[in-house]
Design a protein around this motif. Sequence first.
Motif, PDB file in Angstrom:
ATOM      1  N   ALA A   1     -12.004 -21.514   7.922  1.00  0.00           N
ATOM      2  CA  ALA A   1     -11.845 -21.691   6.505  1.00  0.00           C
ATOM      3  C   ALA A   1     -12.100 -20.494   5.714  1.00  0.00           C
ATOM      4  CB  ALA A   1     -12.647 -22.678   5.838  1.00  0.00           C
ATOM      5  N   ARG A   2     -12.698 -19.515   6.228  1.00  0.00           N
ATOM      6  CA  ARG A   2     -12.744 -18.143   5.364  1.00  0.00           C
ATOM      7  C   ARG A   2     -11.992 -17.090   6.171  1.00  0.00           C
ATOM      8  NH1 ARG A   2     -18.922 -16.329   5.119  1.00  0.00           N
ATOM      9  NH2 ARG A   2     -18.040 -14.937   3.631  1.00  0.00           N
ATOM     10  N   LEU A   3     -11.081 -17.373   7.038  1.00  0.00           N
ATOM     11  CA  LEU A   3     -10.212 -16.421   7.607  1.00  0.00           C
ATOM     12  C   LEU A   3      -8.934 -16.257   6.830  1.00  0.00           C
ATOM     13  CD1 LEU A   3     -11.039 -16.592  11.396  1.00  0.00           C
ATOM     14  CD2 LEU A   3     -11.789 -14.850   9.842  1.00  0.00           C
ATOM     15  N   ARG A   4      -8.606 -15.045   6.547  1.00  0.00           N
ATOM     16  CA  ARG A   4      -7.082 -14.887   6.259  1.00  0.00           C
ATOM     17  C   ARG A   4      -6.274 -13.909   6.916  1.00  0.00           C
ATOM     18  NH1 ARG A   4      -9.068 -18.689   4.111  1.00  0.00           N
ATOM     19  NH2 ARG A   4      -9.025 -19.505   1.765  1.00  0.00           N
ATOM     20  N   ILE A   5      -4.833 -14.018   6.825  1.00  0.00           N
ATOM     21  CA  ILE A   5      -4.140 -13.123   7.211  1.00  0.00           C
ATOM     22  C   ILE A   5      -3.313 -12.116   6.215  1.00  0.00           C
ATOM     23  CG2 ILE A   5      -1.971 -12.666   8.646  1.00  0.00           C
ATOM     24  CD1 ILE A   5      -2.243 -15.333   9.979  1.00  0.00           C
ATOM     25  N   ALA A   6      -3.526 -11.058   6.334  1.00  0.00           N
ATOM     26  CA  ALA A   6      -3.406  -9.968   5.260  1.00  0.00           C
ATOM     27  C   ALA A   6      -1.908  -9.685   5.302  1.00  0.00           C
ATOM     28  CB  ALA A   6      -3.948  -8.922   5.321  1.00  0.00           C
ATOM     29  N   GLN A   7      -1.027  -9.511   4.100  1.00  0.00           N
ATOM     30  CA  GLN A   7       0.112  -9.090   4.223  1.00  0.00           C
ATOM     31  C   GLN A   7       0.369  -7.808   3.081  1.00  0.00           C
ATOM     32  OE1 GLN A   7       2.129 -12.702   2.931  1.00  0.00           O
ATOM     33  NE2 GLN A   7       2.505 -13.328   5.054  1.00  0.00           N
ATOM     34  N   THR A   8       1.694  -7.455   2.869  1.00  0.00           N
ATOM     35  CA  THR A   8       1.795  -6.802   1.635  1.00  0.00           C
ATOM     36  C   THR A   8       3.172  -7.502   1.016  1.00  0.00           C
ATOM     37  OG1 THR A   8       3.619  -5.478   3.043  1.00  0.00           O
ATOM     38  CG2 THR A   8       1.409  -4.642   3.336  1.00  0.00           C
ATOM     39  N   PRO A   9       3.175  -6.920  -0.276  1.00  0.00           N
ATOM     40  CA  PRO A   9       2.573  -5.707  -1.026  1.00  0.00           C
ATOM     41  C   PRO A   9       1.343  -5.845  -1.176  1.00  0.00           C
ATOM     42  CG  PRO A   9       4.061  -7.017  -2.590  1.00  0.00           C
ATOM     43  CD  PRO A   9       4.085  -7.669  -1.153  1.00  0.00           C
ATOM     44  N   GLN A  10       0.525  -4.732  -1.043  1.00  0.00           N
ATOM     45  CA  GLN A  10      -0.767  -4.697  -1.560  1.00  0.00           C
ATOM     46  C   GLN A  10      -0.885  -3.922  -2.887  1.00  0.00           C
ATOM     47  OE1 GLN A  10      -3.341  -3.586   1.605  1.00  0.00           O
ATOM     48  NE2 GLN A  10      -2.781  -5.386   2.645  1.00  0.00           N
ATOM     49  N   ALA A  11      -1.505  -4.395  -3.902  1.00  0.00           N
ATOM     50  CA  ALA A  11      -1.627  -3.977  -5.223  1.00  0.00           C
ATOM     51  C   ALA A  11      -2.574  -3.682  -5.826  1.00  0.00           C
ATOM     52  CB  ALA A  11      -0.910  -5.106  -6.171  1.00  0.00           C
ATOM     53  N   PHE A  12      -2.489  -2.195  -6.545  1.00  0.00           N
ATOM     54  CA  PHE A  12      -3.999  -1.592  -7.068  1.00  0.00           C
ATOM     55  C   PHE A  12      -3.569  -1.013  -8.409  1.00  0.00           C
ATOM     56  CE2 PHE A  12      -3.637  -1.567  -2.534  1.00  0.00           C
ATOM     57  CZ  PHE A  12      -4.797  -2.098  -2.133  1.00  0.00           C
ATOM     58  N   ARG A  13      -4.561  -0.640  -9.164  1.00  0.00           N
ATOM     59  CA  ARG A  13      -4.580   0.447 -10.372  1.00  0.00           C
ATOM     60  C   ARG A  13      -4.162   1.769  -9.386  1.00  0.00           C
ATOM     61  NH1 ARG A  13      -5.133  -0.676 -15.133  1.00  0.00           N
ATOM     62  NH2 ARG A  13      -4.531   1.412 -15.719  1.00  0.00           N
ATOM     63  N   TYR A  14      -3.208   2.258  -9.865  1.00  0.00           N
ATOM     64  CA  TYR A  14      -2.617   3.616  -9.159  1.00  0.00           C
ATOM     65  C   TYR A  14      -3.587   4.671  -8.890  1.00  0.00           C
ATOM     66  CZ  TYR A  14       0.077   7.941  -8.565  1.00  0.00           C
ATOM     67  OH  TYR A  14       0.508   9.269  -7.973  1.00  0.00           O
ATOM     68  N   ASP A  15      -4.082   4.934 -10.110  1.00  0.00           N
ATOM     69  CA  ASP A  15      -5.146   6.191 -10.193  1.00  0.00           C
ATOM     70  C   ASP A  15      -6.137   6.027  -9.117  1.00  0.00           C
ATOM     71  OD1 ASP A  15      -6.203   4.077 -11.590  1.00  0.00           O
ATOM     72  OD2 ASP A  15      -6.796   5.493 -13.344  1.00  0.00           O
ATOM     73  N   VAL A  16      -6.804   4.800  -9.056  1.00  0.00           N
ATOM     74  CA  VAL A  16      -7.913   4.447  -8.147  1.00  0.00           C
ATOM     75  C   VAL A  16      -7.412   4.424  -6.880  1.00  0.00           C
ATOM     76  CG1 VAL A  16      -9.473   2.384  -7.670  1.00  0.00           C
ATOM     77  CG2 VAL A  16      -8.754   2.969  -9.904  1.00  0.00           C
ATOM     78  N   ILE A  17      -6.279   3.879  -6.293  1.00  0.00           N
ATOM     79  CA  ILE A  17      -6.173   3.889  -4.984  1.00  0.00           C
ATOM     80  C   ILE A  17      -5.595   5.173  -4.389  1.00  0.00           C
ATOM     81  CG2 ILE A  17      -3.399   3.190  -5.189  1.00  0.00           C
ATOM     82  CD1 ILE A  17      -6.023   1.980  -2.502  1.00  0.00           C
ATOM     83  N   LEU A  18      -5.061   6.084  -5.303  1.00  0.00           N
ATOM     84  CA  LEU A  18      -4.711   7.336  -5.172  1.00  0.00           C
ATOM     85  C   LEU A  18      -5.914   8.112  -4.769  1.00  0.00           C
ATOM     86  CD1 LEU A  18      -2.856   9.792  -4.629  1.00  0.00           C
ATOM     87  CD2 LEU A  18      -2.793  10.109  -7.391  1.00  0.00           C
ATOM     88  N   GLU A  19      -6.813   8.032  -5.770  1.00  0.00           N
ATOM     89  CA  GLU A  19      -8.228   8.842  -5.371  1.00  0.00           C
ATOM     90  C   GLU A  19      -8.855   8.191  -3.960  1.00  0.00           C
ATOM     91  OE1 GLU A  19     -11.163  11.308  -5.298  1.00  0.00           O
ATOM     92  OE2 GLU A  19      -9.428  11.488  -6.492  1.00  0.00           O
ATOM     93  N   ALA A  20      -8.727   6.951  -3.833  1.00  0.00           N
ATOM     94  CA  ALA A  20      -9.174   6.597  -2.458  1.00  0.00           C
ATOM     95  C   ALA A  20      -8.554   6.978  -1.401  1.00  0.00           C
ATOM     96  CB  ALA A  20      -9.335   4.967  -2.535  1.00  0.00           C
ATOM     97  N   HIS A  21      -7.409   7.365  -1.475  1.00  0.00           N
ATOM     98  CA  HIS A  21      -6.811   7.921  -0.346  1.00  0.00           C
ATOM     99  C   HIS A  21      -6.912   9.611  -0.390  1.00  0.00           C
ATOM    100  CE1 HIS A  21      -3.719   5.346   1.661  1.00  0.00           C
ATOM    101  NE2 HIS A  21      -3.833   4.502   0.787  1.00  0.00           N
ATOM    102  N   ARG A  22      -7.105   9.877  -1.311  1.00  0.00           N
ATOM    103  CA  ARG A  22      -7.462  11.542  -1.473  1.00  0.00           C
ATOM    104  C   ARG A  22      -8.914  11.801  -0.825  1.00  0.00           C
ATOM    105  NH1 ARG A  22      -5.241  13.396  -7.588  1.00  0.00           N
ATOM    106  NH2 ARG A  22      -3.097  13.479  -6.800  1.00  0.00           N
TER     107      ARG A  22
END
Length: 393
Positions: free
Chosen positions: A157-178
């Motif tokens: 019941a707590r398991l999920r299959i992840a898909q895309t598109p995954q959505a984020f605030r741009y500046d936050v996910i960019l900094e995480a990648h950097r």
Amino acid sequence: MAKSERTAAVLVAAGRGLRAGAGGPKQYRAIGGQTVIFRAMQPFCTHPRIDAVQPVLNPDDAAMFNAACAGLTHQPPAAGGATRQASVHAGLEALAAQRPDFVLIHDAARAFVSQDVISRAIETAHRTGAAIPTVQVADTIKLVDEAGNIVDTPVRARLRIAQTPQAFRYDVILEAHRRAAREGRDDFTDDAAIAEWAGLTVATFEGDVANMKLTTPEDFVREEARLAAALGDIRTGTGYDVHAFGPGDHVMICGVRVPHSKGFLAHSDGDVGLHALVDAILGALADGDIGSHFPPSDPKWKGASSDRFLKYAIERVAQRGGRIANLEVTLICERPKIGPLRDTMRARIAGISGVDISRIAVKATTSERLGFTGREEGIAATASATIRLPWSL
């Protein structure tokens, strides 16, 4: 949601897709009459709330990409990296000049993403800042050790299959990648994992079981069969158009500028081939004719390029959940000679419509010097269109 907030999408298409078997990168293979990457990109390119679409490619694939995605509006492609993570980072950096507020990151191998999923991604990201689509797990999952022995049975019941598109605030996910790049972390398999590592809380929203990733040859076989079964309402329409010659030095035929001693007398550009095709498609849809959608009495269509009309008709098919199975045009004229330009015209129709060129025919004949075409007073064209729509009661 503020009206000024902008949302972009990154389409990751730099992988080689080796598990999909022979035939080149899987994103450029056809499925259901369209390439995988075209199917994956089109819902983003046509979504009213997506302001920019940033594809990320292997530079060696540029020609295949241009052929597959002709007619779609997008940013200049960015060069991908050695891993998915590196390719996403490259796409995010390429969007810096656009300064989006939010970004959706999607795998090009997911060819069946719907605009409803895209809308849910945007809505949830605006509420939470980070969100991914998921679907529930139907089977019991076992955790095994290296020897293959079961060591745990997670609560389903707590398991999920992840898909895309995954959505984020741009500046936050960019900094995480950097930050991941600075620290030498290149082992993340999706962007939610990077966000979690960076300390973000990632929400989930309802995905779609049809939004599956094409990975193996069996996936392609299964999806071809599903598409064929779903689109069982096969329709055929016919079209006819004629235009007289007038002053000029060229004529437009099937989207190609053809030098000639005369021009067309017409309200738009007079492209008899595309006009007949539009009528054929609209006829297959039982959706009126070209004159009812683009009345010649309306001055805004004066001199209009007929590729706009064909794109509109193709979009009407897509809006009904359908696809084009075949397009055929027959041109009737003494001159200009069509034969040397036949394949150029087929390629142009393919580029406008997004239909594979193998499903497009252009033919030509004369009227043996009989009638107005035989007297070289004008050109006539007939067309047929075969489309497939979902069954509806």
